[in-house]
Design a protein around this motif. Structure first.
Motif, PDB file in Angstrom:
ATOM      1  N   TRP A   1       4.581   9.591   0.989  1.00 17.79           N
ATOM      2  CA  TRP A   1       3.455   9.431  -0.044  1.00 17.79           C
ATOM      3  C   TRP A   1       2.298  10.229   0.352  1.00 17.79           C
ATOM      4  O   TRP A   1       2.179  10.442   1.489  1.00 17.79           O
ATOM      5  CB  TRP A   1       3.290   7.984   0.160  1.00 17.79           C
ATOM      6  N   GLU A   2       1.612  10.905  -0.476  1.00 16.96           N
ATOM      7  CA  GLU A   2       0.442  11.784  -0.155  1.00 16.96           C
ATOM      8  C   GLU A   2      -0.849  10.656  -0.465  1.00 16.96           C
ATOM      9  O   GLU A   2      -0.830   9.998  -1.130  1.00 16.96           O
ATOM     10  CB  GLU A   2       0.134  12.755  -1.544  1.00 16.96           C
ATOM     11  N   PRO A   3      -1.512  10.553   0.573  1.00 14.69           N
ATOM     12  CA  PRO A   3      -2.849   9.620   0.714  1.00 14.69           C
ATOM     13  C   PRO A   3      -3.595   9.708  -0.708  1.00 14.69           C
ATOM     14  O   PRO A   3      -3.790  10.575  -1.334  1.00 14.69           O
ATOM     15  CB  PRO A   3      -3.669  10.060   1.746  1.00 14.69           C
ATOM     16  N   MET A   4      -3.878   8.600  -1.079  1.00 17.28           N
ATOM     17  CA  MET A   4      -4.738   8.242  -2.260  1.00 17.28           C
ATOM     18  C   MET A   4      -5.902   9.282  -2.278  1.00 17.28           C
ATOM     19  O   MET A   4      -6.747   9.231  -1.355  1.00 17.28           O
ATOM     20  CB  MET A   4      -5.183   6.861  -2.500  1.00 17.28           C
TER      21      MET A   4
ATOM     22  N   HIS B   1       5.669   2.801  -2.494  1.00 12.11           N
ATOM     23  CA  HIS B   1       6.168   4.103  -2.200  1.00 12.11           C
ATOM     24  C   HIS B   1       6.631   4.025  -0.804  1.00 12.11           C
ATOM     25  O   HIS B   1       7.666   4.341  -0.272  1.00 12.11           O
ATOM     26  CB  HIS B   1       5.268   5.190  -2.601  1.00 12.11           C
ATOM     27  N   GLN B   2       5.746   3.553   0.087  1.00 11.27           N
ATOM     28  CA  GLN B   2       5.907   3.447   1.620  1.00 11.27           C
ATOM     29  C   GLN B   2       7.224   2.557   1.693  1.00 11.27           C
ATOM     30  O   GLN B   2       7.946   3.036   2.627  1.00 11.27           O
ATOM     31  CB  GLN B   2       4.797   2.885   2.353  1.00 11.27           C
TER      32      GLN B   2
ATOM     33  N   TYR C   1       2.847   6.591   6.951  1.00  8.67           N
ATOM     34  CA  TYR C   1       3.802   6.102   6.740  1.00  8.67           C
ATOM     35  C   TYR C   1       4.719   5.892   8.235  1.00  8.67           C
ATOM     36  O   TYR C   1       5.356   5.083   8.180  1.00  8.67           O
ATOM     37  CB  TYR C   1       4.831   7.172   6.221  1.00  8.67           C
TER      38      TYR C   1
ATOM     39  N   ALA D   1      -2.472   0.406   1.695  1.00  9.29           N
ATOM     40  CA  ALA D   1      -2.239   1.577   0.909  1.00  9.29           C
ATOM     41  C   ALA D   1      -2.544   3.039   1.825  1.00  9.29           C
ATOM     42  O   ALA D   1      -2.083   3.973   1.431  1.00  9.29           O
ATOM     43  CB  ALA D   1      -3.338   1.795  -0.181  1.00  9.29           C
ATOM     44  N   HIS D   2      -3.609   2.629   2.696  1.00  7.18           N
ATOM     45  CA  HIS D   2      -3.972   3.706   3.563  1.00  7.18           C
ATOM     46  C   HIS D   2      -3.372   3.771   4.962  1.00  7.18           C
ATOM     47  O   HIS D   2      -3.522   4.670   6.041  1.00  7.18           O
ATOM     48  CB  HIS D   2      -5.520   4.004   3.800  1.00  7.18           C
TER      49      HIS D   2
ATOM     50  N   TYR E   1      -3.765   0.061  -5.916  1.00 10.01           N
ATOM     51  CA  TYR E   1      -3.285   0.491  -4.350  1.00 10.01           C
ATOM     52  C   TYR E   1      -1.656   0.041  -4.449  1.00 10.01           C
ATOM     53  O   TYR E   1      -1.078   0.541  -3.468  1.00 10.01           O
ATOM     54  CB  TYR E   1      -3.838  -0.590  -3.468  1.00 10.01           C
TER      55      TYR E   1
ATOM     56  N   ASP F   1       1.118   1.275  -6.150  1.00  3.21           N
ATOM     57  CA  ASP F   1       2.026   2.404  -5.970  1.00  3.21           C
ATOM     58  C   ASP F   1       1.998   2.823  -4.516  1.00  3.21           C
ATOM     59  O   ASP F   1       3.373   3.139  -4.184  1.00  3.21           O
ATOM     60  CB  ASP F   1       1.565   3.324  -6.836  1.00  3.21           C
ATOM     61  N   ALA F   2       0.922   2.878  -4.055  1.00  2.00           N
ATOM     62  CA  ALA F   2       1.122   3.608  -2.392  1.00  2.00           C
ATOM     63  C   ALA F   2       1.827   2.787  -1.494  1.00  2.00           C
ATOM     64  O   ALA F   2       2.723   3.187  -0.769  1.00  2.00           O
ATOM     65  CB  ALA F   2      -0.371   3.867  -2.031  1.00  2.00           C
TER      66      ALA F   2
END
Length: 317
Positions: free
Chosen positions: A195-198, A306-307, A259, A255-256, A300, A302-303
């Motif tokens: 995941w790319e950070p928001m 995804h993780q 991973y 979300a932040h 938030y 999706d983040a």
């Protein structure tokens, strides 16, 4: 990183599918059907965005809502799978454009009914078709499908309306799909990247207010234990705006979370226990988790999901 439009069954179709579970049809023999169809190559086109063309060889399956031009494909090469709720079929699916359409519709309904037990809800048309075709064809290719459509709500969507994709257990579908990966299944879009950070451009004003420097710190806590707060919030009969604001901050924190923190804490049981947090298969009659219906909180999801899906992908079977 963003996700494309989902393969989604319309809300009204799920009432129809509940009838299917209550009144299952007689089973058909899939081995016999495979012998009758003699399918070598099958291509399945999902409803995500992106250009596509019917496969040069074999059958191409599309789903209701997929745009295509018949001039681009020979007669009988493209087969459409529609939800039975739309087509007023006695089955949960209606197949159009194939001489064995009735048998294929019965087979799809049979497979979907069997998948329901593992998912806790009716499966998407996409996963159902992949599972069936692996039993009927020698080689299967899947395009425009990741089984992870976005849960991010748009500002225009009324807070009483649910996203169509919300009715499916996508983490559970990916859990099942992972077991299907083999040489004769070509599915490049299934594999996730980290995941790319928001970015700030993707966050709402409310989200930016929520994201303090504390939220971006590497967490020492087990994020799966932190998810338990969401589960507890679902049990509350009513949440105040103050409670929702606090929980939005909590979602931002998750979300932040990097991973590697999720990976250190992940196992199969924790991942499976997280699946019910992200879907409601009966939104017309069953109260949905508040964060699935809340515009700001949904930014938030999706983040976080995804993780979870990436951990699921990386774990050994």
């Amino acid at each position: 990183m963003s996700y494309s439009l989902p393969i989604a069954d319309a809300p009204q179709s799920h009432t129809h599918m509940r009838r299917q579970l209550a009144e299952p049809q007689p089973k058909i023999c899939l081995c016999t059907l495979a012998e009758q169809l003699k399918l070598d190559q099958v291509t399945i086109i999902g409803n995500a965005s992106g250009e596509w063309q019917p496969a040069a060889e074999g059958l191409t399956f599309i789903f209701n809502g997929t745009q295509w031009s018949q001039q681009n494909a020979p007669q009988g090469q493209v087969v459409n799978i529609a939800n039975g709720g739309f087509a007023e079929s006695q089955y949960a699916f209606e197949v159009q454009g194939h001489p064995q359409a009735v048998q294929l519709a019965k087979a799809l309904t049979q497979v979907a009914t069997e998948l329901t037990a593992s998912l806790g809800c009716w499966p998407s048309s996409g996963l159902t078709t992949v599972v069936l075709m692996l039993q009927l064809a020698k080689h299967v290719q899947v395009q425009r499908m990741s089984l992870l459509p976005s849960l991010r709500r748009s500002i225009e969507l009324p807070d009483t309306h649910h996203l169509p994709c919300m009715v499916h257990n996508w983490l559970g579908e990916r859990r099942i799909a992972k077991t299907l990966l083999r040489d004769r299944l070509d599915w490049p879009e299934f594999t996730l990247m980290p995941w790319e950070p928001m970015s700030k451009d993707c966050e709402t004003d409310k989200a930016r207010e929520t994201d303090s420097s504390e939220n971006k710190q590497t967490l020492c806590e087990d994020p799966f234990e932190q998810l338990e707060l969401l589960r507890q919030s679902n049990l509350a009969s009513r949440l105040s705006e103050e409670d929702k604001h606090r929980l939005r901050q909590h979602l931002a924190k998750l979300a932040h979370t990097p991973y590697h923190i999720w990976q250190q804490c992940a196992d199969h049981s924790k991942l499976k226990a997280s699946e019910p947090l992200f879907f409601n298969h009966l939104p017309e009659s069953q109260t949905s988790p508040w964060y699935l219906m809340d515009y700001h909180a949904s930014q938030y999801l999706d983040a976080i999901r995804h993780q979870l899906a990436y951990c699921q992908q990386q774990l050994a079977d």
